[in-house]
Design a protein around this motif. Structure first.
Motif, PDB file in Angstrom:
ATOM      1  N   ILE A   1       0.840  -1.210   0.000  1.00 46.36           N
ATOM      2  CA  ILE A   1       0.000   0.000   0.000  1.00 46.36           C
ATOM      3  C   ILE A   1       0.872   1.255   0.000  1.00 46.36           C
ATOM      4  O   ILE A   1       0.646   2.208  -0.771  1.00 46.36           O
ATOM      5  N   LEU A   2       1.888   1.277   0.847  1.00 45.38           N
ATOM      6  CA  LEU A   2       2.784   2.433   0.930  1.00 45.38           C
ATOM      7  C   LEU A   2       3.548   2.645  -0.380  1.00 45.38           C
ATOM      8  O   LEU A   2       3.691   3.779  -0.854  1.00 45.38           O
ATOM      9  N   THR A   3       4.046   1.552  -0.940  1.00 50.38           N
ATOM     10  CA  THR A   3       4.807   1.659  -2.189  1.00 50.38           C
ATOM     11  C   THR A   3       3.910   2.126  -3.331  1.00 50.38           C
ATOM     12  O   THR A   3       4.321   2.978  -4.145  1.00 50.38           O
ATOM     13  N   ASN A   4       2.711   1.592  -3.410  1.00 52.49           N
ATOM     14  CA  ASN A   4       1.770   2.038  -4.443  1.00 52.49           C
ATOM     15  C   ASN A   4       1.424   3.517  -4.284  1.00 52.49           C
ATOM     16  O   ASN A   4       1.237   4.228  -5.281  1.00 52.49           O
ATOM     17  N   TYR A   5       1.332   3.955  -3.056  1.00 51.32           N
ATOM     18  CA  TYR A   5       1.062   5.369  -2.792  1.00 51.32           C
ATOM     19  C   TYR A   5       2.182   6.239  -3.372  1.00 51.32           C
ATOM     20  O   TYR A   5       1.919   7.262  -4.033  1.00 51.32           O
ATOM     21  N   LEU A   6       3.426   5.832  -3.153  1.00 54.19           N
ATOM     22  CA  LEU A   6       4.559   6.577  -3.709  1.00 54.19           C
ATOM     23  C   LEU A   6       4.529   6.554  -5.242  1.00 54.19           C
ATOM     24  O   LEU A   6       4.790   7.571  -5.891  1.00 54.19           O
ATOM     25  N   ILE A   7       4.220   5.394  -5.806  1.00 56.54           N
ATOM     26  CA  ILE A   7       4.155   5.280  -7.260  1.00 56.54           C
ATOM     27  C   ILE A   7       3.072   6.195  -7.820  1.00 56.54           C
ATOM     28  O   ILE A   7       3.270   6.889  -8.826  1.00 56.54           O
ATOM     29  N   ASN A   8       1.928   6.216  -7.158  1.00 51.98           N
ATOM     30  CA  ASN A   8       0.827   7.077  -7.598  1.00 51.98           C
ATOM     31  C   ASN A   8       1.147   8.566  -7.439  1.00 51.98           C
ATOM     32  O   ASN A   8       0.528   9.411  -8.100  1.00 51.98           O
ATOM     33  N   MET A   9       2.116   8.843  -6.588  1.00 56.46           N
ATOM     34  CA  MET A   9       2.572  10.230  -6.420  1.00 56.46           C
ATOM     35  C   MET A   9       3.674  10.572  -7.420  1.00 56.46           C
ATOM     36  O   MET A   9       4.296  11.628  -7.331  1.00 56.46           O
ATOM     37  N   GLY A  10       3.919   9.676  -8.365  1.00 54.05           N
ATOM     38  CA  GLY A  10       4.859   9.957  -9.442  1.00 54.05           C
ATOM     39  C   GLY A  10       6.257   9.418  -9.259  1.00 54.05           C
ATOM     40  O   GLY A  10       7.127   9.614 -10.117  1.00 54.05           O
ATOM     41  N   HIS A  11       6.508   8.708  -8.171  1.00 54.43           N
ATOM     42  CA  HIS A  11       7.861   8.189  -7.898  1.00 54.43           C
ATOM     43  C   HIS A  11       8.088   6.864  -8.629  1.00 54.43           C
ATOM     44  O   HIS A  11       7.230   5.985  -8.628  1.00 54.43           O
ATOM     45  N   LYS A  12       9.245   6.749  -9.242  1.00 59.05           N
ATOM     46  CA  LYS A  12       9.634   5.517  -9.913  1.00 59.05           C
ATOM     47  C   LYS A  12      10.907   4.924  -9.311  1.00 59.05           C
ATOM     48  O   LYS A  12      11.110   3.715  -9.337  1.00 59.05           O
ATOM     49  N   ASP A  13      11.769   5.791  -8.811  1.00 62.41           N
ATOM     50  CA  ASP A  13      13.019   5.356  -8.182  1.00 62.41           C
ATOM     51  C   ASP A  13      12.782   5.279  -6.673  1.00 62.41           C
ATOM     52  O   ASP A  13      12.855   6.286  -5.954  1.00 62.41           O
ATOM     53  N   ILE A  14      12.502   4.074  -6.185  1.00 64.78           N
ATOM     54  CA  ILE A  14      12.102   3.886  -4.792  1.00 64.78           C
ATOM     55  C   ILE A  14      12.983   2.819  -4.149  1.00 64.78           C
ATOM     56  O   ILE A  14      13.105   1.697  -4.664  1.00 64.78           O
ATOM     57  N   ALA A  15      13.602   3.158  -3.035  1.00 61.83           N
ATOM     58  CA  ALA A  15      14.476   2.226  -2.319  1.00 61.83           C
ATOM     59  C   ALA A  15      13.757   1.661  -1.091  1.00 61.83           C
ATOM     60  O   ALA A  15      12.747   2.204  -0.632  1.00 61.83           O
ATOM     61  N   PHE A  16      14.289   0.556  -0.567  1.00 61.92           N
ATOM     62  CA  PHE A  16      13.756  -0.050   0.658  1.00 61.92           C
ATOM     63  C   PHE A  16      14.836  -0.029   1.720  1.00 61.92           C
ATOM     64  O   PHE A  16      15.980  -0.425   1.475  1.00 61.92           O
ATOM     65  N   VAL A  17      14.471   0.401   2.939  1.00 61.15           N
ATOM     66  CA  VAL A  17      15.413   0.445   4.049  1.00 61.15           C
ATOM     67  C   VAL A  17      14.990  -0.566   5.104  1.00 61.15           C
ATOM     68  O   VAL A  17      13.925  -0.432   5.717  1.00 61.15           O
ATOM     69  N   GLY A  18      15.822  -1.581   5.314  1.00 65.68           N
ATOM     70  CA  GLY A  18      15.532  -2.610   6.307  1.00 65.68           C
ATOM     71  C   GLY A  18      16.391  -3.829   6.079  1.00 65.68           C
ATOM     72  O   GLY A  18      16.600  -4.252   4.939  1.00 65.68           O
ATOM     73  N   SER A  19      16.894  -4.410   7.164  1.00 66.16           N
ATOM     74  CA  SER A  19      17.723  -5.614   7.068  1.00 66.16           C
ATOM     75  C   SER A  19      16.801  -6.824   6.991  1.00 66.16           C
ATOM     76  O   SER A  19      16.293  -7.307   8.009  1.00 66.16           O
ATOM     77  N   ILE A  20      16.584  -7.317   5.787  1.00 62.86           N
ATOM     78  CA  ILE A  20      15.514  -8.271   5.537  1.00 62.86           C
ATOM     79  C   ILE A  20      15.750  -9.642   6.167  1.00 62.86           C
ATOM     80  O   ILE A  20      14.805 -10.412   6.355  1.00 62.86           O
ATOM     81  N   LYS A  21      16.985  -9.970   6.520  1.00 64.64           N
ATOM     82  CA  LYS A  21      17.257 -11.259   7.152  1.00 64.64           C
ATOM     83  C   LYS A  21      17.089 -11.204   8.665  1.00 64.64           C
ATOM     84  O   LYS A  21      17.212 -12.227   9.342  1.00 64.64           O
ATOM     85  N   SER A  22      16.792 -10.026   9.183  1.00 67.55           N
ATOM     86  CA  SER A  22      16.701  -9.849  10.627  1.00 67.55           C
ATOM     87  C   SER A  22      15.429 -10.435  11.213  1.00 67.55           C
ATOM     88  O   SER A  22      15.464 -11.142  12.218  1.00 67.55           O
TER      89      SER A  22
END
Length: 332
Positions: free
Chosen positions: A168-189
């Motif tokens: 939902i959050l990522t789609n919100y950014l995309i709908n706001m015109g963003h295409k270059d979107i990074a993720f912050v979080g240590s996924i193996k944690s």
């Protein structure tokens, strides 16, 4: 000194439910005279110590285990365990907290709540190492995971809807015109961080957007402790963070590097916890329905104590996006 025998141990010894033992000991209806006599006889043989509360219905004793690295003055998990203890009390149950030190988790030291036979069940709050979860499972005491799950050491779990929320959050950014979107979080944690990354990936893939490896940014070390966030050399226009605490630290890092939020860079978090409110600007986030989460936790753990066959699998609790001031529209 002999250890105190619990109702759950009597139930296990007799191969019946804890609720039957409780009804027999507290003099409640629901068991036959023959079964009651059998239970009381075995309770005496095992050395069960009766107390005044048995006459009115003994409360269940529930332990909460949480790793020390999850806690702090403004930690989201501090809020969770405090509210869990409060809700247990409101339901007539007794809650006990034990903080598991990192060296005890690494050294596979059994929690005192279990070795001292103080509780009827354990709530594990926050991801712990797999070997430690195996240790807890060997105790054969009822267990419930809160805010995480493990695919190998499987137990009932109550979690927030991390995949959906991050999507939902990522789609919100995309709908706001963003295409270059990074993720912050240590996924193996933790499983929750991995799931939030999966939600981010799902939204990005569906939109046909790239997710280069340098836009997966670590926020904690192998022990789960927070580390300084390193900004990528090629900056995205937006960041999806696995928690509000991480989003708060990212905003401060970006501002220290001269970026304006949201004019230059947009940021979203997860949890709708205090960090999203105290940040300047306040952070758009996905709010976890904490009351619903804890209500499911308390109801489930009590049912698991009273019925050894009770199981829920995994309950996923939905939340809602909370729009604030940390996201700006990306003009083409």
């Amino acid at each position: 000194m002999a250890k105190n025998v619990t109702m759950s141990e009597i139930a296990k010894d007799l191969g019946i439910s804890t609720v039957s033992v409780s009804k027999a000991i507290t003099g409640k209806d629901g068991v036959s005279d023959k079964v009651r006599e059998m239970i009381l006889k075995r309770a005496d043989e095992l050395g069960y110590v009766y107390n005044k509360s048995d006459k009115d219905g003994r409360p269940h004793y529930v332990g909460i285990l949480v790793g020390e690295h999850f806690l702090g003055d403004e930690s989201y998990y501090t809020k969770l365990y405090q509210k869990t203890l409060l809700m247990l009390s409101e339901k007539g149950q007794m809650g006990f907290l034990e903080i598991v030190k990192r060296e005890d988790e690494d050294g596979l030291k059994t929690p005192q709540l279990i070795t001292n036979n103080q509780v009827d069940a354990i709530i594990v709050l926050g991801q712990m190492k797999r070997d430690y979860l195996k240790l807890l499972k060997k105790s054969e005491i009822p267990l419930l995971y809160m805010d995480f799950y493990d695919e190998e050491v499987r137990e009932d779990a109550v979690v927030s809807d991390s995949v959906y929320g991050a999507a939902i959050l990522t789609n919100y950014l995309i709908n706001m015109g963003h295409k270059d979107i990074a993720f912050v979080g240590s996924i193996k944690s933790t499983s929750s961080i991995m799931d939030r990354y999966m939600g981010y990936l799902k939204a990005m893939i569906k939109a046909g957007l790239e997710t280069p490896s340098h836009w997966l940014i670590e926020d904690r070390d192998e022990g789960g402790m927070g580390i300084e966030i390193n900004l990528p050399k090629k900056m995205p226009s937006a960041f999806v963070c696995n928690s509000d605490a991480t989003a708060f630290e990212l905003v401060r890092k970006l501002q220290s590097e001269g970026y304006k939020i949201p004019e230059d860079v947009s940021v979203v978090g997860f949890d709708n916890y205090i960090y999203s409110e105290i940040s300047n600007p306040k952070i758009t986030t996905y709010g976890v329905d904490t009351d619903a989460l804890l209500s499911n936790v308390v109801t489930t753990i009590v049912n698991k104590i009273e019925d050894k066959d009770y199981a829920i699998g995994r309950i996923v609790v939905e939340g809602d996006m909370v729009e604030r001031q940390s996201v700006g529209r990306k003009e083409v």
